[in-house]
Scaffold this motif. Sequence first.
Motif, PDB file in Angstrom:
ATOM      1  N   LEU A  35      -4.098  -6.828  -1.755  1.00 29.80           N
ATOM      2  CA  LEU A  35      -2.634  -6.728  -1.694  1.00 29.80           C
ATOM      3  C   LEU A  35      -2.005  -7.191  -3.002  1.00 29.80           C
ATOM      4  N   SER A  36      -2.530  -8.269  -3.585  1.00 28.05           N
ATOM      5  CA  SER A  36      -2.009  -8.771  -4.858  1.00 28.05           C
ATOM      6  C   SER A  36      -2.191  -7.749  -5.970  1.00 28.05           C
ATOM      7  N   LYS A  37      -3.358  -7.102  -5.992  1.00 28.79           N
ATOM      8  CA  LYS A  37      -3.614  -6.078  -7.017  1.00 28.79           C
ATOM      9  C   LYS A  37      -2.686  -4.881  -6.842  1.00 28.79           C
ATOM     10  N   VAL A  38      -2.449  -4.484  -5.602  1.00 32.55           N
ATOM     11  CA  VAL A  38      -1.525  -3.368  -5.338  1.00 32.55           C
ATOM     12  C   VAL A  38      -0.127  -3.746  -5.809  1.00 32.55           C
ATOM     13  N   MET A  39       0.305  -4.961  -5.469  1.00 38.85           N
ATOM     14  CA  MET A  39       1.646  -5.400  -5.853  1.00 38.85           C
ATOM     15  C   MET A  39       1.795  -5.497  -7.369  1.00 38.85           C
ATOM     16  N   ALA A  40       0.716  -5.849  -8.062  1.00 37.89           N
ATOM     17  CA  ALA A  40       0.743  -5.960  -9.522  1.00 37.89           C
ATOM     18  C   ALA A  40       0.601  -4.611 -10.205  1.00 37.89           C
ATOM     19  N   GLY A  41       0.244  -3.598  -9.437  1.00 38.56           N
ATOM     20  CA  GLY A  41       0.068  -2.268 -10.017  1.00 38.56           C
ATOM     21  C   GLY A  41      -1.260  -2.081 -10.708  1.00 38.56           C
ATOM     22  N   THR A  42      -2.228  -2.964 -10.438  1.00 39.52           N
ATOM     23  CA  THR A  42      -3.527  -2.859 -11.096  1.00 39.52           C
ATOM     24  C   THR A  42      -4.584  -2.206 -10.215  1.00 39.52           C
ATOM     25  N   ALA A  43      -4.214  -1.868  -8.972  1.00 35.98           N
ATOM     26  CA  ALA A  43      -5.146  -1.201  -8.059  1.00 35.98           C
ATOM     27  C   ALA A  43      -4.356  -0.309  -7.119  1.00 35.98           C
ATOM     28  N   GLY A  44      -5.053   0.675  -6.614  1.00 40.58           N
ATOM     29  CA  GLY A  44      -4.458   1.562  -5.630  1.00 40.58           C
ATOM     30  C   GLY A  44      -4.972   1.219  -4.249  1.00 40.58           C
ATOM     31  N   LEU A  45      -4.780   2.145  -3.330  1.00 39.14           N
ATOM     32  CA  LEU A  45      -5.236   1.977  -1.953  1.00 39.14           C
ATOM     33  C   LEU A  45      -5.964   3.224  -1.503  1.00 39.14           C
ATOM     34  N   SER A  46      -6.941   3.038  -0.648  1.00 39.15           N
ATOM     35  CA  SER A  46      -7.543   4.196   0.002  1.00 39.15           C
ATOM     36  C   SER A  46      -6.523   4.753   0.987  1.00 39.15           C
ATOM     37  N   ILE A  47      -6.706   5.985   1.409  1.00 38.84           N
ATOM     38  CA  ILE A  47      -5.792   6.560   2.383  1.00 38.84           C
ATOM     39  C   ILE A  47      -5.825   5.756   3.678  1.00 38.84           C
ATOM     40  N   GLU A  48      -6.994   5.251   4.039  1.00 39.48           N
ATOM     41  CA  GLU A  48      -7.117   4.445   5.258  1.00 39.48           C
ATOM     42  C   GLU A  48      -6.304   3.155   5.143  1.00 39.48           C
ATOM     43  N   ALA A  55       1.321   1.732   9.109  1.00 37.32           N
ATOM     44  CA  ALA A  55       1.384   1.520  10.560  1.00 37.32           C
ATOM     45  C   ALA A  55       1.884   0.104  10.865  1.00 37.32           C
ATOM     46  N   HIS A  56       1.452  -0.860  10.084  1.00 40.30           N
ATOM     47  CA  HIS A  56       1.901  -2.244  10.263  1.00 40.30           C
ATOM     48  C   HIS A  56       3.420  -2.345  10.150  1.00 40.30           C
ATOM     49  N   PHE A  57       4.004  -1.547   9.265  1.00 40.34           N
ATOM     50  CA  PHE A  57       5.449  -1.573   9.060  1.00 40.34           C
ATOM     51  C   PHE A  57       6.192  -0.527   9.897  1.00 40.34           C
ATOM     52  N   GLY A  58       5.457   0.134  10.796  1.00 39.69           N
ATOM     53  CA  GLY A  58       6.102   1.061  11.722  1.00 39.69           C
ATOM     54  C   GLY A  58       6.230   2.491  11.237  1.00 39.69           C
ATOM     55  N   TYR A  59       5.429   2.867  10.253  1.00 41.99           N
ATOM     56  CA  TYR A  59       5.457   4.223   9.709  1.00 41.99           C
ATOM     57  C   TYR A  59       4.138   4.934   9.974  1.00 41.99           C
ATOM     58  N   THR A  60       4.150   6.239   9.895  1.00 45.04           N
ATOM     59  CA  THR A  60       2.933   7.034  10.018  1.00 45.04           C
ATOM     60  C   THR A  60       2.823   7.961   8.816  1.00 45.04           C
ATOM     61  N   VAL A  61       1.607   8.401   8.573  1.00 46.18           N
ATOM     62  CA  VAL A  61       1.348   9.363   7.506  1.00 46.18           C
ATOM     63  C   VAL A  61       1.154  10.716   8.161  1.00 46.18           C
ATOM     64  N   GLN A  62       1.819  11.708   7.629  1.00 42.64           N
ATOM     65  CA  GLN A  62       1.665  13.060   8.154  1.00 42.64           C
ATOM     66  C   GLN A  62       1.250  13.958   7.001  1.00 42.64           C
ATOM     67  N   ILE A  63       0.168  14.664   7.204  1.00 43.97           N
ATOM     68  CA  ILE A  63      -0.330  15.576   6.186  1.00 43.97           C
ATOM     69  C   ILE A  63      -0.062  16.997   6.660  1.00 43.97           C
ATOM     70  N   LYS A  64       0.570  17.752   5.803  1.00 42.90           N
ATOM     71  CA  LYS A  64       0.890  19.131   6.150  1.00 42.90           C
ATOM     72  C   LYS A  64       0.215  20.080   5.182  1.00 42.90           C
TER      73      LYS A  64
END
Length: 69
Positions: A35-48, A55-64
């Motif tokens: 999380l710290s690396k993501v916030m610093a912009g030095t790492a990304g995230l997997s789609i998972e 989902a933790h923040f109440g959102y979903t991902v939709q792929i079209k």
Amino acid sequence: MSDGELLQQIRELIEDSGQSRYAIWQATGISQSQLSKVMAGTAGLSIEAAETLLAHFGYTVQIKKNRKE
């Protein structure tokens, strides 16, 4: 939306939530260091991981699928 835009949106959700990285880690299983690396912009995230955070923040991902014209 590009990967960079999605990461920026996730950063804003984390910042605006007022939750500590510890609390987010406890709720999502995504490590505080990641999380710290993501916030610093030095790492990304997997789609998972992105889906888990969203989902933790109440959102979903939709792929079209793009329509061929």
